[in-house]
Every structure is written in C-alpha cells, then in structure tokens.
Design a protein around this motif. Structure first.
Motif, short mmCIF file in Angstrom:
data_model
loop_
_atom_site.label_atom_id
_atom_site.label_comp_id
_atom_site.label_asym_id
_atom_site.label_seq_id
_atom_site.Cartn_x
_atom_site.Cartn_y
_atom_site.Cartn_z
N ALA A 1 47.08 2.31 -24.09
CA ALA A 1 47.74 1.01 -24.01
C ALA A 1 47.31 0.13 -25.18
O ALA A 1 48.14 -0.58 -25.76
CB ALA A 1 47.43 0.33 -22.68
N LEU A 2 46.03 0.17 -25.54
CA LEU A 2 45.58 -0.60 -26.70
C LEU A 2 46.24 -0.11 -27.99
O LEU A 2 46.61 -0.92 -28.84
CB LEU A 2 44.06 -0.51 -26.82
CG LEU A 2 43.26 -1.38 -25.88
CD1 LEU A 2 41.78 -1.11 -26.04
CD2 LEU A 2 43.55 -2.85 -26.13
N LEU A 3 46.38 1.21 -28.12
CA LEU A 3 47.06 1.75 -29.31
C LEU A 3 48.51 1.29 -29.37
O LEU A 3 49.01 0.90 -30.42
CB LEU A 3 46.98 3.27 -29.31
CG LEU A 3 45.67 3.89 -29.74
CD1 LEU A 3 45.69 5.39 -29.55
CD2 LEU A 3 45.38 3.54 -31.18
N ILE A 4 49.20 1.37 -28.24
CA ILE A 4 50.60 0.96 -28.20
C ILE A 4 50.74 -0.52 -28.50
O ILE A 4 51.63 -0.94 -29.25
CB ILE A 4 51.23 1.33 -26.85
CG1 ILE A 4 51.32 2.84 -26.70
CG2 ILE A 4 52.61 0.69 -26.69
CD1 ILE A 4 51.67 3.31 -25.31
N LEU A 5 49.85 -1.34 -27.95
CA LEU A 5 49.89 -2.77 -28.25
C LEU A 5 49.60 -3.04 -29.72
O LEU A 5 50.26 -3.88 -30.34
CB LEU A 5 48.87 -3.52 -27.38
CG LEU A 5 49.27 -3.79 -25.95
CD1 LEU A 5 48.09 -4.35 -25.17
CD2 LEU A 5 50.45 -4.73 -25.88
N GLY A 6 48.62 -2.34 -30.28
CA GLY A 6 48.30 -2.53 -31.69
C GLY A 6 49.45 -2.18 -32.60
O GLY A 6 49.74 -2.88 -33.57
N VAL B 1 52.75 -5.37 -17.38
CA VAL B 1 52.34 -4.28 -16.49
C VAL B 1 50.82 -4.24 -16.34
O VAL B 1 50.30 -4.06 -15.23
CB VAL B 1 52.89 -2.92 -17.01
CG1 VAL B 1 52.25 -1.75 -16.31
CG2 VAL B 1 54.40 -2.88 -16.88
N LEU B 2 50.11 -4.40 -17.44
CA LEU B 2 48.64 -4.41 -17.37
C LEU B 2 48.14 -5.58 -16.53
O LEU B 2 47.23 -5.41 -15.70
CB LEU B 2 48.03 -4.46 -18.77
CG LEU B 2 48.09 -3.18 -19.58
CD1 LEU B 2 47.61 -3.44 -21.00
CD2 LEU B 2 47.26 -2.09 -18.94
N ALA B 3 48.71 -6.76 -16.73
CA ALA B 3 48.30 -7.92 -15.94
C ALA B 3 48.56 -7.68 -14.46
O ALA B 3 47.71 -7.96 -13.61
CB ALA B 3 49.03 -9.18 -16.41
N VAL C 1 43.57 -12.48 -19.65
CA VAL C 1 43.77 -12.18 -21.07
C VAL C 1 45.17 -11.61 -21.30
O VAL C 1 45.87 -12.00 -22.26
CB VAL C 1 42.68 -11.20 -21.58
CG1 VAL C 1 43.02 -10.64 -22.94
CG2 VAL C 1 41.34 -11.90 -21.61
N CYS C 2 45.62 -10.72 -20.43
CA CYS C 2 46.98 -10.17 -20.56
C CYS C 2 48.04 -11.24 -20.37
O CYS C 2 49.03 -11.28 -21.11
CB CYS C 2 47.19 -9.03 -19.56
SG CYS C 2 46.24 -7.56 -19.93
N LEU C 3 47.84 -12.13 -19.40
CA LEU C 3 48.80 -13.21 -19.18
C LEU C 3 48.81 -14.19 -20.36
O LEU C 3 49.87 -14.71 -20.72
CB LEU C 3 48.51 -13.93 -17.87
CG LEU C 3 48.81 -13.12 -16.62
CD1 LEU C 3 48.34 -13.87 -15.38
CD2 LEU C 3 50.29 -12.79 -16.51
#
Length: 171
Positions: free
Chosen positions: A71-76, A96-98, A144-146
C-alpha cells in the motif's frame, strides 16, 4: 546569499514529491525486509514492531505484513502520477486504509471487557496483549489516512492532478 535548498512546505508539489519519496523508500525497505524474512526465516521477523491487533488474531498477520508495504508503494507511485488516475488511486487507497484501521480499533474497543476479564483471571499477560497501544496506533493511523484524504481534496492539490498539464517549453 540565499540557500538554494527547498523547503518541503514551500509548495504542494514539493510536499507531494517528498512524501512520495518517503512512502516509496519505506515501502521498498519494509517489503524487502518482510520478503527476506519469509525466505530466510530470521528470528527478528517474529518481533511485532507495530501492535495493530493487540496480540489477538483478527486477521492473517502474514498478509498484513505484505499488504501494508505494498500500500505504501502504491501510494508513493500514485502521488507521483500527476493525473486523475493517480489522485483517485491515492484517494481510494487512503479511504480503504482509514476504514480498515477504524474497523480494527472498533473491534479492539469492543473486546475490552473480555480482555480485562482474561487479565484479571491471569489467563493472559498484559505485556503479550498490548490492547490499549493497539487501539491508539490504529486510531493514529486512521487519522493520518483521513488527513491524507482531506489534503487530496483541497482545491490546490486537486488542481495539480486534474488541472491542465504544465508545458515548461513554450514556443
């Protein structure tokens, strides 16, 4: 003389690029660490760095260990795609993470009575089941996600992704 170094808060694009690099580095490092642990079976891999589930089995930990770095890779990568697709990918993934972190925290809060009864009956040790720390960690991750979702919805940031492409060379 003025220093030529850029402050990450100087512009939204500089902030996005910096956060994207941090997410990519963290995702690559943690994913490679998890995969090396799975391949070689190192003992350090059994340590719980972030207590998400409070010691309880709410989900498959091995899937979580791989999915969060992905998920961090996709966000980056998504933050670096200055298109509507990158914006939508990041917005959906952060939502989705939140939601997942909130659901885990809600489940842990719901099991608080059962937890205290087992601790008082000496069935489990509190240090093996860090319930309160897990609730706090999940709530902080959800916040943090929100905040990331709110940041992506700001007009200036939306304009970076949905605005007209900037052409630096003008004829």
């Amino acid at each position: 003389m003025r220093d030529n170094s850029r402050d990450i808060f100087e512009s939204d694009q500089a902030f996005i690029e910096t956060m994207s690099a941090v997410m990519l580095f963290t995702g690559i490092f943690s994913l490679s660490f998890v995969l090396l642990c799975k391949g070689f079976g190192w003992g350090i891999c059994d340590l719980k760095w972030v207590p998400l589930f409070g010691g309880f089995e709410l989900g498959r930990a091995d899937l979580l260990e791989i999915n969060l770095p992905l998920a961090l890779l996709i966000l980056g990568i998504g933050f670096r795609l200055y298109t509507g697709f990158g914006w939508a990918t990041c917005l959906i993934l952060l939502s989705v993470l939140a939601g997942s972190f909130i659901a885990i925290a809600w489940k842990l809060i719901g099991s608080w009575d059962e937890y205290t009864q087992k601790v008082l009956a000496h069935e489990i040790l509190p240090q093996d089941y860090p319930l309160l720390e897990s609730i706090v960690v999940n709530i902080v991750f959800a916040i943090v996600c929100l905040l990331g979702v709110i940041y992506l919805l700001l007009p200036a940031v939306r304009n970076i992704y949905w605005g007209k492409p900037q052409n630096p060379v003008q004829d």
